[in-house]
Design an enzyme around this catalytic site. Structure first.
Site, mmCIF file in Angstrom:
data_model
loop_
_atom_site.group_PDB
_atom_site.id
_atom_site.type_symbol
_atom_site.label_atom_id
_atom_site.label_comp_id
_atom_site.label_asym_id
_atom_site.label_seq_id
_atom_site.Cartn_x
_atom_site.Cartn_y
_atom_site.Cartn_z
ATOM 1 N N TYR A 160 -12.810 6.864 -7.097
ATOM 2 C CA TYR A 160 -12.537 7.998 -7.991
ATOM 3 C C TYR A 160 -11.036 8.099 -8.311
ATOM 4 O O TYR A 160 -10.646 8.293 -9.466
ATOM 5 C CB TYR A 160 -13.033 9.285 -7.325
ATOM 6 C CG TYR A 160 -12.901 10.522 -8.174
ATOM 7 C CD1 TYR A 160 -13.733 10.729 -9.280
ATOM 8 C CD2 TYR A 160 -11.956 11.499 -7.875
ATOM 9 C CE1 TYR A 160 -13.619 11.871 -10.045
ATOM 10 C CE2 TYR A 160 -11.835 12.642 -8.640
ATOM 11 C CZ TYR A 160 -12.668 12.828 -9.727
ATOM 12 O OH TYR A 160 -12.541 13.958 -10.503
ATOM 13 N N LYS A 164 -9.188 7.892 -11.979
ATOM 14 C CA LYS A 164 -8.412 8.989 -12.580
ATOM 15 C C LYS A 164 -6.940 8.592 -12.770
ATOM 16 O O LYS A 164 -6.279 9.063 -13.698
ATOM 17 C CB LYS A 164 -8.564 10.254 -11.728
ATOM 18 C CG LYS A 164 -9.989 10.837 -11.787
ATOM 19 C CD LYS A 164 -10.398 11.157 -13.225
ATOM 20 C CE LYS A 164 -11.744 11.854 -13.305
ATOM 21 N NZ LYS A 164 -12.113 12.221 -14.687
HETATM 22 P P1 NDP Z 1 -20.068 18.211 -13.132
HETATM 23 O O1 NDP Z 1 -20.687 17.225 -12.210
HETATM 24 O O2 NDP Z 1 -20.230 19.655 -12.876
HETATM 25 O O3 NDP Z 1 -20.571 17.911 -14.639
HETATM 26 C C1 NDP Z 1 -20.492 16.601 -15.134
HETATM 27 C C2 NDP Z 1 -20.826 16.582 -16.604
HETATM 28 O O4 NDP Z 1 -20.639 15.238 -17.087
HETATM 29 C C3 NDP Z 1 -22.268 16.939 -16.909
HETATM 30 O O5 NDP Z 1 -22.286 17.588 -18.156
HETATM 31 C C4 NDP Z 1 -22.960 15.571 -17.009
HETATM 32 O O6 NDP Z 1 -24.136 15.560 -17.822
HETATM 33 C C5 NDP Z 1 -21.850 14.779 -17.663
HETATM 34 N N1 NDP Z 1 -21.961 13.337 -17.437
HETATM 35 C C6 NDP Z 1 -21.889 12.677 -16.255
HETATM 36 N N2 NDP Z 1 -22.056 11.354 -16.455
HETATM 37 C C7 NDP Z 1 -22.227 11.181 -17.796
HETATM 38 C C8 NDP Z 1 -22.461 10.074 -18.628
HETATM 39 N N3 NDP Z 1 -22.560 8.834 -18.137
HETATM 40 N N4 NDP Z 1 -22.595 10.277 -19.959
HETATM 41 C C9 NDP Z 1 -22.514 11.521 -20.491
HETATM 42 N N5 NDP Z 1 -22.297 12.621 -19.758
HETATM 43 C C10 NDP Z 1 -22.161 12.450 -18.423
HETATM 44 O O7 NDP Z 1 -18.508 17.792 -13.210
HETATM 45 P P2 NDP Z 1 -17.206 18.736 -13.377
HETATM 46 O O8 NDP Z 1 -17.430 19.714 -14.451
HETATM 47 O O9 NDP Z 1 -16.791 19.211 -12.049
HETATM 48 O O10 NDP Z 1 -16.137 17.637 -13.839
HETATM 49 C C11 NDP Z 1 -15.729 17.472 -15.192
HETATM 50 C C12 NDP Z 1 -14.526 16.544 -15.230
HETATM 51 O O11 NDP Z 1 -13.460 17.104 -14.468
HETATM 52 C C13 NDP Z 1 -14.798 15.166 -14.632
HETATM 53 O O12 NDP Z 1 -14.114 14.172 -15.375
HETATM 54 C C14 NDP Z 1 -14.214 15.273 -13.240
HETATM 55 O O13 NDP Z 1 -13.843 14.013 -12.716
HETATM 56 C C15 NDP Z 1 -13.014 16.176 -13.499
HETATM 57 N N6 NDP Z 1 -12.549 16.868 -12.303
HETATM 58 C C16 NDP Z 1 -13.363 17.748 -11.617
HETATM 59 C C17 NDP Z 1 -12.897 18.371 -10.469
HETATM 60 C C18 NDP Z 1 -13.729 19.336 -9.664
HETATM 61 O O14 NDP Z 1 -13.271 19.748 -8.584
HETATM 62 N N7 NDP Z 1 -14.891 19.761 -10.116
HETATM 63 C C19 NDP Z 1 -11.547 18.088 -9.952
HETATM 64 C C20 NDP Z 1 -10.789 17.173 -10.756
HETATM 65 C C21 NDP Z 1 -11.282 16.596 -11.872
HETATM 66 P P3 NDP Z 1 -25.611 15.935 -17.229
HETATM 67 O O15 NDP Z 1 -25.654 17.439 -17.098
HETATM 68 O O16 NDP Z 1 -26.578 15.456 -18.246
HETATM 69 O O17 NDP Z 1 -25.716 15.253 -15.905
#
Ligand code: NDP
Length: 253
Positions: A160, A164
Site C-alpha cells: 500500500y 501511494k
Molecule cells: P473504502 O474502502 O471505504 O471505499 C473504496 C471505494 O473504492 C468504493 O467506492 C469501491 O467501490 C471503490 N473501488 C475499490 N476498488 C475499485 C476498483 N477496482 N474499481 C472501481 N472502484 C473501486 O475506501 P476509502 O474511502 O477509505 O478510501 C478512498 C481513498 O482514500 C483510497 O484511495 C484510499 O487508499 C485513500 N485513503 C484512505 C484512508 C483511510 O483511512 N480510509 C487513509 C489514506 C488514504 P465498491 O463500493 O463497488 O466496492
C-alpha cells in the site's frame, strides 16, 4: 450554490470509487456545490444507488457507472460515455483504492498485484482516458488520493505504501506534463479516516492509533472531501504538483 462561489457549479466531475467512504463524501460535497457528478464503483451497486439517491434528495445531480479501474478497456468505454453525455470532464478525482495489509514475508503475489493494479494502474487508466478531453478544452483539474502511508512507514503496509508513494510521484510528473495545457494536478494525502477501509486497523489498535495523531482523533470522510473540494475550486487555480496532508498531524508523530 454555496455562499462563496467556488466556480464549480455547472461543471462536470468524474470521481472513482464514489459509492462509499471518502469517495461518497467527495461526490456529495461536489454535487452540493452544483457540480454534475459521475462516479465509478466496482461492485457494490446498492451502495452506489444509495449515493445517487442521497444526492438527488439534496437537490443535486449524480450518476453511478460500474467500471473497474483495473480494467483499462472498461475505463476507456465508461469515460467515453461520460464525454458523450456531458461533452466534457472538468474535474477528475482519482479516489478508488484498496488495502491488503500483511508483513512482507506473508504477502501473496495476489495481494501485491491487487493493490498496485487498483491504486496505481487504475489511476493511470482513468487519467489517460480523461486527459485528452481536458487538453482539448485547455482546462481541467485532477486530484489524486494519496495517503500518509506514502510518507510515513507503516508495518504490514509495504504494498500500500509503495502504491501511494507512486501516486505522489505521479502527481508531480503529471503536474509538469500538463501545466502548459492549463491543467492542474494535486494530491490529497489522508491519515486515518473513519471508513470501511480503516476499520480493521481501528478495531485492532484504535486507541493506540488515536494517541499517535496530534489532534487525537481519526478524520472523517468530510474532512478529506473539504480538501478535495478546495483543490478542485477556483481558489486553488495557482496550485499544482502539491500534496495536501489531511491527517491531523499524524505524519509528524
Ligand atoms: P473504502 O474502502 O471505504 O471505499 C473504496 C471505494 O473504492 C468504493 O467506492 C469501491 O467501490 C471503490 N473501488 C475499490 N476498488 C475499485 C476498483 N477496482 N474499481 C472501481 N472502484 C473501486 O475506501 P476509502 O474511502 O477509505 O478510501 C478512498 C481513498 O482514500 C483510497 O484511495 C484510499 O487508499 C485513500 N485513503 C484512505 C484512508 C483511510 O483511512 N480510509 C487513509 C489514506 C488514504 P465498491 O463500493 O463497488 O466496492
Amino acid at each position: 450554490m454555496s455562499a462563496i462561489d467556488s466556480g464549480l457549479a455547472g461543471k462536470v466531475a468524474l470521481v472513482t470509487g464514489g459509492s462509499r467512504g471518502i469517495g461518497r463524501a467527495v461526490v456529495e460535497r461536489l454535487a452540493g456545490d452544483g457540480m454534475d457528478v459521475v462516479f465509478f464503483y466496482r461492485g457494490n451497486a446498492e451502495a452506489a444507488q444509495g449515493v445517487v439517491d442521497a444526492v438527488a434528495a439534496a437537490g443535486g445531480r449524480a450518476e453511478a457507472l460500474q467500471a473497474d479501474v483495473t480494467d483499462a478497456a472498461a475505463v476507456a468505454q465508461a469515460v467515453e460515455r461520460v464525454v458523450e453525455s456531458r461533452g466534457r470532464i472538468d474535474l477528475l478525482v482519482n479516489n478508488a483504492g484498496i488495502v491488503r495489509d500483511n508483513l512482507l514475508a506473508m504477502l501473496e503475489d495476489a495481494d501485491i498485484r491487487a493493490v498496485l493494479d487498483t491504486n496505481v494502474l487504475g489511476v493511470f487508466h482513468v487519467t489517460r482516458a480523461v486527459v485528452p478531453h481536458m487538453i482539448s478544452k485547455r482546462a481541467g483539474k485532477i486530484v489524486n488520493l494519496g495517503s500518509v502511508a506514502g510518507d510515513k512507514g507503516g508495518r504490514g503496509q509495504s504494498n500500500y505504501a509503495a502504491s501511494k508513494g507512486a501516486i505522489q510521484a505521479f502527481t508531480r510528473a503529471m503536474a509538469v506534463e500538463l501545466a502548459s495545457r492549463k491543467i492542474t494536478v494535486n494530491c490529497v494525502a489522508p491519515g486515518v479516516i473513519d471508513t470501511e477501509m480503516s476499520q480493521a486497523v481501528r478495531d485492532l489498535a484504535g486507541e493506540q492509533v488515536t494517541q499517535r495523531i496530534l489532534l487525537k482523533r481519526v478524520g472523517s470522510a468530510d474532512d478529506v472531501a473539504h480538501a478535495v473540494w478546495f483543490l478542485a475550486s477556483r481558489f486553488a487555480d495557482y496550485i499544482t504538483g502539491e500534496v495536501l496532508h489531511v491527517d491531523g498531524g499524524f505524519k509528524m508523530e
